[in-house]
Design a protein around this motif. Structure first.
Motif, short mmCIF file in Angstrom:
data_model
loop_
_atom_site.label_atom_id
_atom_site.label_comp_id
_atom_site.label_asym_id
_atom_site.label_seq_id
_atom_site.Cartn_x
_atom_site.Cartn_y
_atom_site.Cartn_z
N VAL A 137 0.96 -1.19 0.16
CA VAL A 137 -0.02 -0.05 0.13
C VAL A 137 0.60 1.46 0.04
O VAL A 137 1.95 1.43 0.49
CB VAL A 137 -0.97 -0.09 1.38
N THR A 138 0.41 2.26 -0.53
CA THR A 138 1.10 3.57 -0.72
C THR A 138 0.26 4.58 -0.06
O THR A 138 -0.88 4.80 -0.48
CB THR A 138 1.38 3.94 -2.02
N ILE A 139 0.92 5.32 0.98
CA ILE A 139 0.20 6.44 1.62
C ILE A 139 0.50 7.70 1.00
O ILE A 139 1.78 7.90 0.87
CB ILE A 139 0.26 6.35 3.11
N ASP A 140 -0.28 8.65 0.61
CA ASP A 140 0.13 9.88 0.06
C ASP A 140 -0.73 10.93 0.60
O ASP A 140 -2.01 10.92 0.66
CB ASP A 140 0.00 9.62 -1.35
N ALA A 141 -0.12 12.08 1.10
CA ALA A 141 -0.78 13.19 1.43
C ALA A 141 -0.17 14.47 1.07
O ALA A 141 1.16 14.60 1.33
CB ALA A 141 -0.92 12.96 3.00
N SER A 142 -0.65 15.09 0.31
CA SER A 142 -0.09 16.31 -0.48
C SER A 142 -0.57 17.59 -0.20
O SER A 142 -1.86 17.80 0.33
CB SER A 142 0.00 16.19 -1.92
N ASN A 143 -0.01 18.86 -0.19
CA ASN A 143 -0.39 20.08 0.07
C ASN A 143 -0.91 20.03 1.57
O ASN A 143 -1.92 20.92 1.77
CB ASN A 143 -1.64 20.33 -0.86
N VAL A 144 -0.09 19.87 2.11
CA VAL A 144 -0.56 19.74 3.83
C VAL A 144 -0.12 20.90 4.38
O VAL A 144 1.25 21.49 4.02
CB VAL A 144 0.01 18.60 4.61
N SER A 145 -0.89 21.95 4.86
CA SER A 145 -0.44 23.02 5.32
C SER A 145 -0.82 23.44 6.91
O SER A 145 -1.60 22.76 7.69
CB SER A 145 -0.93 24.11 4.48
N ALA A 146 -0.16 24.36 7.31
CA ALA A 146 -0.61 24.61 8.98
C ALA A 146 0.20 25.95 9.21
O ALA A 146 1.11 26.68 8.25
CB ALA A 146 -0.33 23.70 9.93
N PHE A 147 0.08 26.90 10.39
CA PHE A 147 0.76 28.01 10.64
C PHE A 147 1.36 27.75 12.22
O PHE A 147 0.79 27.09 13.00
CB PHE A 147 -0.32 29.20 10.79
N GLY A 148 2.05 28.54 12.35
CA GLY A 148 2.88 28.82 13.79
C GLY A 148 3.45 30.13 13.91
O GLY A 148 3.18 30.92 13.27
N TRP A 149 4.44 30.12 14.87
CA TRP A 149 5.17 31.48 15.04
C TRP A 149 6.46 31.25 15.67
O TRP A 149 6.63 30.20 16.13
CB TRP A 149 4.15 32.32 15.88
N SER A 150 7.30 32.01 15.82
CA SER A 150 8.51 32.36 16.64
C SER A 150 8.93 33.41 16.98
O SER A 150 8.27 34.44 16.73
CB SER A 150 9.74 31.68 15.75
N ALA A 151 9.65 33.42 18.10
CA ALA A 151 9.93 34.66 19.03
C ALA A 151 11.21 34.63 19.67
O ALA A 151 11.54 33.67 20.12
CB ALA A 151 8.82 35.39 19.99
N GLY A 152 11.99 35.60 19.44
CA GLY A 152 13.38 35.69 20.23
C GLY A 152 13.83 36.86 20.67
O GLY A 152 13.12 38.09 20.61
N VAL A 153 14.81 36.87 21.57
CA VAL A 153 15.25 38.05 22.21
C VAL A 153 16.67 38.02 22.19
O VAL A 153 17.37 36.83 22.27
CB VAL A 153 14.87 38.21 23.82
N MET A 154 17.44 39.13 22.03
CA MET A 154 19.01 38.87 22.18
C MET A 154 19.57 40.31 23.03
O MET A 154 19.07 41.38 22.78
CB MET A 154 19.58 39.15 20.58
#
Length: 416
Positions: free
Chosen positions: A189-206
């Motif tokens: 069997v072949t499992i295929d999932a394309s065009n999967v998308s999501a959102f996140g974020w990042s933050a930093g301090v220096m």
């Protein structure tokens, strides 16, 4: 049987995406050469990944950095009890990155980043003893991020921005250890999932309390990736009531864990720079995988994964030889989140020791060539995958794994 098979199959595909060994630490040639440090290093536009707060500390108005690596990996599995051995024959992986920043004024810089923190290709020998777990898998995940970096004081800045993720997975395995069609072709069997998308974020301090010392912190959020209407394609299945497999679709929500990185860099003198990063990846969020099958004969299911949080310790040195050449070297230890009994051949990676090096060559005042290499040596391990079930019986897959990888890379840094 169908429910258990498809459930375990997609769980393993998801595990390949998230396992520590498949977290691709290749987000910049300069950072990689120094043990993949960079949370507190102001060097070039690679800060867009390591710590966007530092972008405003770059001297030039325009900064750009692009690069690509070539991943050569080798995995050997053997079972001395049965005299079996197999080896991967994986194609070369090519993770890339591209970063850009523009300084609007002395207080504010904007940026854009694209990079591939997850993605790999693994191909085992045809019909090897573990083909009921995996034949081959190809993963791709691209992060695109808009960034802003703001200087609060002369020595303190913050930065970050939203992340958009686009990915795909293609995964093939045999249905079980023996099933085949009338011509002897193994059922798969072949499992295929394309065009999967999501959102996140990042933050930093220096923060730079003194001229020779910088301290940085960067956080990348957990991202929930939703696979909808993925395809499961069955081939070489005999026409028998005992093998009632049919093509179907599935939905699933998969967690990409959050990461926290803390770093420090110290300029020993005009030539030598030392850097250290500590990275904590919160794999513990991946406790189970919930699957919703379109076929009404396959009930929805919840199955535990029980990963553990893992740590990564990184050390780097930089030596500025002259105006043309800058040399770098580093080391990092990468811990695996996989617990005993969950070691699958889709993720043949254990704790690893990683050795790095590289250099930059200034072609002109505005352009430099960056080169780096990584050699990863994974701890040899006797391990098993205990969650495979066939005909109502639990069938562990056991063996000894030896893994290594060599990764050369090239990049270009531009500053105007």
């Amino acid at each position: 049987m169908k429910r258990l098979f498809l459930l375990s199959l997609f769980m393993l595909a998801a595990a390949t995406t998230y396992a520590g060994g498949y977290r691709v630490s290749l987000q910049g040639q300069r950072g990689l050469a120094m043990g993949h440090t960079g949370v507190a290093v102001v060097n070039n536009a690679e800060l867009a990944f390591f710590n966007p707060a530092g972008l405003v500390f770059l001297e030039n108005k325009i900064n750009a950095s692009v690069g690509v690596s070539a991943v050569f990996s080798d995995v050997v599995w053997q079972n001395d009890e049965f005299g079996q051995m197999a080896r991967t024959d994986s194609p070369v992986g090519t993770p890339f990155y591209a970063y850009f920043s523009y300084k609007l004024n002395e207080k504010l810089s904007l940026g854009l980043a694209a990079y591939t923190p997850y993605g790999s290709t693994v191909e085992w020998e045809k019909d090897w003893p573990g083909s009921h777990l995996v034949n081959d898998i190809e993963l791709a995940a691209i992060y695109v991020q808009a960034l802003a970096s703001y200087k609060i004081t002369d020595n303190l800045a913050v930065g970050g921005g939203p992340i958009y993720v686009s990915g795909s997975v293609n995964f093939n395995r045999n249905l079980n250890r023996t099933l085949s069609d009338l011509e002897g072709n193994r059922s798969n069997v072949t499992i295929d999932a394309s065009n999967v998308s999501a959102f996140g974020w990042s933050a930093g301090v220096m923060w730079s309390p003194v001229d020779s010392l910088r301290v940085g912190v960067n956080y990348r959020s957990e991202i929930l990736v939703e696979a909808e209407d993925g395809d499961a394609d069955f081939e070489n299945v005999p026409n028998s009531p005992l093998a009632p497999f049919s093509d179907t679709q599935f939905d699933a929500t998969l967690p990409l864990p959050a990461e926290l990185s803390v770093g420090v860099s110290y300029q020993l003198n005009e030539q030598w720079l030392f850097a250290f990063d500590y990275n904590r990846t919160f794999w513990g969020v991946y406790e189970s995988l919930d699957l919703d099958f379109a076929n009404p004969n396959i009930p929805d299911s919840v199955n535990p994964r029980e990963y553990e949080d893992s740590s990564n310790y990184r050390f780097g040195l930089q030596y500025t030889a002259n105006e043309t050449f800058t040399l770098r070297a580093g080391y990092y230890f990468d811990g695996s989140p996989v617990q005993e009994g969950f070691f699958a051949p889709e993720t043949p990676r254990n704790d690893s020791n990683n050795f790095t090096g590289g250099l930059s060559v200034n072609i002109t005042d505005n352009v430099a060539i960056d080169a780096a290499f990584l050699y990863s040596r994974f701890k040899e391990i006797d391990a098993s995958y205990d969650s495979y079930t066939e005909n109502g019986q639990n069938v562990p897959f056991e063996g000894t794994y030896k893994s290594s990888a060599f990764v050369p890379g090239l990049g270009v840094t531009i500053k105007i």
